[in-house]
Design a protein around this motif. Structure first.
Motif, PDB file in Angstrom:
ATOM      1  N   ALA A 191       5.652  11.308  -0.099  1.00 51.56           N
ATOM      2  CA  ALA A 191       4.950  12.404   0.571  1.00 51.56           C
ATOM      3  C   ALA A 191       4.653  11.988   2.000  1.00 51.56           C
ATOM      4  O   ALA A 191       4.217  10.864   2.250  1.00 51.56           O
ATOM      5  CB  ALA A 191       3.653  12.736  -0.154  1.00 51.56           C
ATOM      6  N   LEU A 192       4.918  12.886   2.926  1.00 52.74           N
ATOM      7  CA  LEU A 192       4.519  12.704   4.326  1.00 52.74           C
ATOM      8  C   LEU A 192       3.317  13.595   4.559  1.00 52.74           C
ATOM      9  O   LEU A 192       3.259  14.708   4.037  1.00 52.74           O
ATOM     10  CB  LEU A 192       5.635  13.123   5.276  1.00 52.74           C
ATOM     11  CG  LEU A 192       6.931  12.342   5.237  1.00 52.74           C
ATOM     12  CD1 LEU A 192       7.930  12.951   6.211  1.00 52.74           C
ATOM     13  CD2 LEU A 192       6.693  10.893   5.569  1.00 52.74           C
ATOM     14  N   VAL A 193       2.376  13.139   5.350  1.00 56.43           N
ATOM     15  CA  VAL A 193       1.199  13.943   5.646  1.00 56.43           C
ATOM     16  C   VAL A 193       1.005  14.013   7.156  1.00 56.43           C
ATOM     17  O   VAL A 193       1.253  13.047   7.873  1.00 56.43           O
ATOM     18  CB  VAL A 193      -0.069  13.378   4.950  1.00 56.43           C
ATOM     19  CG1 VAL A 193      -0.403  11.987   5.440  1.00 56.43           C
ATOM     20  CG2 VAL A 193      -1.238  14.322   5.105  1.00 56.43           C
ATOM     21  N   ALA A 194       0.593  15.185   7.605  1.00 58.43           N
ATOM     22  CA  ALA A 194       0.273  15.379   9.026  1.00 58.43           C
ATOM     23  C   ALA A 194      -1.020  16.174   9.109  1.00 58.43           C
ATOM     24  O   ALA A 194      -1.263  17.087   8.317  1.00 58.43           O
ATOM     25  CB  ALA A 194       1.392  16.131   9.735  1.00 58.43           C
ATOM     26  N   SER A 195      -1.836  15.807  10.052  1.00 58.91           N
ATOM     27  CA  SER A 195      -3.073  16.547  10.278  1.00 58.91           C
ATOM     28  C   SER A 195      -2.948  17.297  11.593  1.00 58.91           C
ATOM     29  O   SER A 195      -2.183  16.903  12.461  1.00 58.91           O
ATOM     30  CB  SER A 195      -4.265  15.594  10.304  1.00 58.91           C
ATOM     31  OG  SER A 195      -4.075  14.621  11.290  1.00 58.91           O
ATOM     32  N   PRO A 196      -3.700  18.376  11.721  1.00 55.95           N
ATOM     33  CA  PRO A 196      -3.612  19.121  12.967  1.00 55.95           C
ATOM     34  C   PRO A 196      -4.065  18.273  14.143  1.00 55.95           C
ATOM     35  O   PRO A 196      -4.994  17.491  14.016  1.00 55.95           O
ATOM     36  CB  PRO A 196      -4.540  20.317  12.761  1.00 55.95           C
ATOM     37  CG  PRO A 196      -5.382  19.975  11.600  1.00 55.95           C
ATOM     38  CD  PRO A 196      -4.675  18.923  10.812  1.00 55.95           C
ATOM     39  N   GLY A 197      -3.374  18.424  15.226  1.00 53.44           N
ATOM     40  CA  GLY A 197      -3.738  17.676  16.430  1.00 53.44           C
ATOM     41  C   GLY A 197      -4.071  18.642  17.536  1.00 53.44           C
ATOM     42  O   GLY A 197      -4.432  19.784  17.295  1.00 53.44           O
TER      43      GLY A 197
ATOM     44  N   PRO B  71       0.814  -1.221   0.000  1.00 55.60           N
ATOM     45  CA  PRO B  71       0.000   0.000   0.000  1.00 55.60           C
ATOM     46  C   PRO B  71       0.847   1.271   0.000  1.00 55.60           C
ATOM     47  O   PRO B  71       0.500   2.245  -0.656  1.00 55.60           O
ATOM     48  CB  PRO B  71      -0.832  -0.111   1.266  1.00 55.60           C
ATOM     49  CG  PRO B  71      -0.906  -1.567   1.532  1.00 55.60           C
ATOM     50  CD  PRO B  71       0.419  -2.116   1.086  1.00 55.60           C
ATOM     51  N   LEU B  72       1.935   1.280   0.710  1.00 57.27           N
ATOM     52  CA  LEU B  72       2.808   2.454   0.734  1.00 57.27           C
ATOM     53  C   LEU B  72       3.394   2.708  -0.639  1.00 57.27           C
ATOM     54  O   LEU B  72       3.454   3.845  -1.098  1.00 57.27           O
ATOM     55  CB  LEU B  72       3.922   2.262   1.770  1.00 57.27           C
ATOM     56  CG  LEU B  72       4.879   3.432   1.953  1.00 57.27           C
ATOM     57  CD1 LEU B  72       4.131   4.684   2.393  1.00 57.27           C
ATOM     58  CD2 LEU B  72       5.944   3.081   2.966  1.00 57.27           C
ATOM     59  N   ALA B  73       3.785   1.677  -1.340  1.00 56.05           N
ATOM     60  CA  ALA B  73       4.339   1.823  -2.691  1.00 56.05           C
ATOM     61  C   ALA B  73       3.281   2.330  -3.663  1.00 56.05           C
ATOM     62  O   ALA B  73       3.606   3.049  -4.604  1.00 56.05           O
ATOM     63  CB  ALA B  73       4.919   0.503  -3.174  1.00 56.05           C
ATOM     64  N   GLN B  74       2.033   1.980  -3.447  1.00 53.18           N
ATOM     65  CA  GLN B  74       0.962   2.424  -4.336  1.00 53.18           C
ATOM     66  C   GLN B  74       0.551   3.859  -4.067  1.00 53.18           C
ATOM     67  O   GLN B  74       0.371   4.641  -4.985  1.00 53.18           O
ATOM     68  CB  GLN B  74      -0.251   1.510  -4.207  1.00 53.18           C
ATOM     69  CG  GLN B  74      -0.017   0.137  -4.782  1.00 53.18           C
ATOM     70  CD  GLN B  74      -1.175  -0.806  -4.512  1.00 53.18           C
ATOM     71  OE1 GLN B  74      -2.086  -0.510  -3.745  1.00 53.18           O
ATOM     72  NE2 GLN B  74      -1.138  -1.963  -5.151  1.00 53.18           N
ATOM     73  N   THR B  75       0.393   4.228  -2.808  1.00 47.59           N
ATOM     74  CA  THR B  75      -0.075   5.578  -2.477  1.00 47.59           C
ATOM     75  C   THR B  75       1.054   6.592  -2.469  1.00 47.59           C
ATOM     76  O   THR B  75       0.828   7.765  -2.715  1.00 47.59           O
ATOM     77  CB  THR B  75      -0.757   5.605  -1.101  1.00 47.59           C
ATOM     78  OG1 THR B  75       0.201   5.282  -0.095  1.00 47.59           O
ATOM     79  CG2 THR B  75      -1.948   4.666  -1.055  1.00 47.59           C
ATOM     80  N   ARG B  76       2.261   6.136  -2.119  1.00 45.95           N
ATOM     81  CA  ARG B  76       3.444   7.002  -1.994  1.00 45.95           C
ATOM     82  C   ARG B  76       3.254   8.080  -0.928  1.00 45.95           C
ATOM     83  O   ARG B  76       3.881   9.119  -0.954  1.00 45.95           O
ATOM     84  CB  ARG B  76       3.808   7.637  -3.330  1.00 45.95           C
ATOM     85  CG  ARG B  76       4.133   6.619  -4.401  1.00 45.95           C
ATOM     86  CD  ARG B  76       4.451   7.283  -5.695  1.00 45.95           C
ATOM     87  NE  ARG B  76       4.543   6.290  -6.753  1.00 45.95           N
ATOM     88  CZ  ARG B  76       5.353   6.392  -7.778  1.00 45.95           C
ATOM     89  NH1 ARG B  76       6.139   7.435  -7.899  1.00 45.95           N
ATOM     90  NH2 ARG B  76       5.377   5.462  -8.699  1.00 45.95           N
ATOM     91  N   ILE B  77       2.376   7.800   0.037  1.00 44.40           N
ATOM     92  CA  ILE B  77       2.099   8.741   1.126  1.00 44.40           C
ATOM     93  C   ILE B  77       2.218   7.997   2.449  1.00 44.40           C
ATOM     94  O   ILE B  77       1.625   6.944   2.635  1.00 44.40           O
ATOM     95  CB  ILE B  77       0.689   9.344   1.013  1.00 44.40           C
ATOM     96  CG1 ILE B  77       0.545  10.116  -0.302  1.00 44.40           C
ATOM     97  CG2 ILE B  77       0.396  10.252   2.203  1.00 44.40           C
ATOM     98  CD1 ILE B  77      -0.872  10.573  -0.575  1.00 44.40           C
ATOM     99  N   ALA B  78       2.971   8.575   3.368  1.00 46.09           N
ATOM    100  CA  ALA B  78       3.110   8.010   4.711  1.00 46.09           C
ATOM    101  C   ALA B  78       2.662   9.047   5.736  1.00 46.09           C
ATOM    102  O   ALA B  78       2.887  10.250   5.556  1.00 46.09           O
ATOM    103  CB  ALA B  78       4.557   7.601   4.975  1.00 46.09           C
ATOM    104  N   ASN B  79       2.049   8.593   6.788  1.00 50.49           N
ATOM    105  CA  ASN B  79       1.611   9.466   7.866  1.00 50.49           C
ATOM    106  C   ASN B  79       2.821   9.828   8.730  1.00 50.49           C
ATOM    107  O   ASN B  79       3.571   8.949   9.150  1.00 50.49           O
ATOM    108  CB  ASN B  79       0.541   8.744   8.681  1.00 50.49           C
ATOM    109  CG  ASN B  79      -0.037   9.607   9.744  1.00 50.49           C
ATOM    110  OD1 ASN B  79       0.614   9.878  10.743  1.00 50.49           O
ATOM    111  ND2 ASN B  79      -1.257  10.049   9.530  1.00 50.49           N
ATOM    112  N   ALA B  80       3.009  11.118   8.998  1.00 51.22           N
ATOM    113  CA  ALA B  80       4.155  11.580   9.779  1.00 51.22           C
ATOM    114  C   ALA B  80       4.172  10.954  11.170  1.00 51.22           C
ATOM    115  O   ALA B  80       5.230  10.577  11.677  1.00 51.22           O
ATOM    116  CB  ALA B  80       4.143  13.101   9.882  1.00 51.22           C
TER     117      ALA B  80
END
Length: 84
Positions: free
Chosen positions: A36-42, A8-17
């Motif tokens: 790509a790394l993604v972070a949402s406000p906490g 899944p990581l290879a397909q989406t190319r997005i990891a959660n920070a």
């Protein structure tokens, strides 16, 4: 939360920070040069601090920061990385 699997990581190319900081993402077999790394406000704010911690963490493993942005006025913040 279970570790991110390679496929899944290879397909989406997005990891959660947050997952990167918890060592749940294994990029040793990641087949692409960009990520790509993604972070949402906490609870602590915009998520930028968490994102930059993950960027710093990955810099020790051969990844360089290319750009940081938010997309479509969302609260999500992205960091685009390139493997050296």
């Amino acid at each position: 939360m279970s570790p991110f699997t390679r496929q899944p990581l290879a397909q989406t190319r997005i990891a959660n920070a947050d997952a990167v900081l918890r060592n749940e993402v294994d990029l040793r077999a990641y087949p692409h040069r960009h990520l790509a790394l993604v972070a949402s406000p906490g609870f602590t704010g915009s998520g930028v601090s968490q994102l930059m911690e993950a960027v710093e963490h990955l810099s020790h493993y051969g990844w360089d920061l290319v750009n940081v942005t938010s997309v479509n006025s969302s609260n999500l913040v992205y960091a685009f990385m390139r493997r050296r």
